[in-house]
Design an enzyme around this catalytic site. Sequence first.
Site, short mmCIF file in Angstrom:
data_model
loop_
_atom_site.label_atom_id
_atom_site.label_comp_id
_atom_site.label_asym_id
_atom_site.label_seq_id
_atom_site.Cartn_x
_atom_site.Cartn_y
_atom_site.Cartn_z
N TRP A 88 -1.78 -7.55 -13.69
CA TRP A 88 -3.13 -7.54 -13.13
C TRP A 88 -4.18 -7.60 -14.24
O TRP A 88 -5.17 -8.34 -14.16
CB TRP A 88 -3.31 -6.33 -12.23
N GLY A 118 -9.45 -4.94 -3.79
CA GLY A 118 -9.40 -5.90 -2.70
C GLY A 118 -8.06 -6.59 -2.62
O GLY A 118 -7.12 -6.24 -3.34
N LYS A 149 -3.50 2.12 0.99
CA LYS A 149 -2.83 0.84 1.25
C LYS A 149 -1.50 0.73 0.54
O LYS A 149 -0.52 0.22 1.09
CB LYS A 149 -3.77 -0.29 0.84
N SER A 183 4.01 -8.34 -3.17
CA SER A 183 3.51 -6.98 -3.37
C SER A 183 4.63 -6.11 -3.93
O SER A 183 5.72 -6.02 -3.36
CB SER A 183 3.01 -6.39 -2.04
N ARG A 184 4.35 -5.43 -5.04
CA ARG A 184 5.34 -4.55 -5.64
C ARG A 184 5.68 -3.39 -4.71
O ARG A 184 6.84 -2.95 -4.64
CB ARG A 184 4.83 -4.02 -6.98
N ASN A 185 4.67 -2.88 -3.99
CA ASN A 185 4.92 -1.77 -3.08
C ASN A 185 5.74 -2.22 -1.87
O ASN A 185 6.66 -1.51 -1.44
CB ASN A 185 3.59 -1.16 -2.64
#
Length: 330
Positions: free
Chosen positions: A13, A131, A186, A249-251
């Site tokens: 990121w 976001g 989230k 998404s890593r999660n």
Amino acid sequence: MTAEIAVLGGGAWGTALAQMLASDGQDVLLWARESEVVAEVNADHLNSIYLPGARLAENIKATGEVSDLSAIPTLLVVTPAQHMGAVLKTLPENPRDLVLCSKGIEQDTGRLMNDVAAEACPDSEIAILSGPTFAHEVAAGLPTAVTLACSSREQWERLKPLIARPAFRPYYSDDVSGAEIGGAVKNVLAIACGVVDGLGLGQNARAALIARGYAEMLRFGEALGAQAETLAGLCGLGDLVLTCSSTSSRNFSLGKALGEGRTAADLMADRTTVAEGAYTAPVLAELAEAKGVDMPIVQAVNRIIAGADAQAVVAQLLARPLRAEHESDA
């Protein structure tokens, strides 16, 4: 290089944000902890460890020395949430503007990142950038919109020309805590959606979980003073929809593996990148209980991360008493 803006954190990121900022030709300084990242960015304009396949702009310079950040007025902070405070305390001076781009809650204290940053850099003005963003898309210049929650209108006026790009659109908010809460909650809900996918429970179940998870986000946000309209925007609902629906998404990927039967301990030991939701879930569950906020999905994720059987935990969720969808209808 004389940079007006720097990025603290050389992961996927942080590198993507540096690439986006450099797209208009301005010099960008990227601080990374890993010496191999610094060397590769400077020599080859690549970060093959964290953002493979992305050719980086030549006006990005990497450094491993925090002293090089001295006198740079604007710093985007993209370190893992659990290490942010310690890293910020090493800065040689407080920058004018700290833009926090990591999503999480400090495990040991239960503090949001803006509170952590305020203690470490008391002379800095703090903003939150959050976001629906996947690093590889931002690095590729694909259209992206984010919430930029600022401490003042004056800060917004300073930051928007530095951060806005044709394909990267920040939207102003004055709800700094709300913007943080959306991203932190989230991450945990994305793990839950991954578990549903890993268990093969279908798209209906995932959609229901997103909707009920959003209700939990709203309840928790209200308890901490967040504005509901903030959580209905890019940093809340927008981010939730993106990361609860994609293995990028890593999660979500972590949750999917948990649903398939792997343990959190094994998964976290194997990961190069950080799934912040795994660290946020325990402290979020504790905060919710302390504040009397009903968050059954968050509590379920916390139990699964602690080692409970995912199938059994989901069965317990499905066995909860039926109730009104909205508390006002109860």
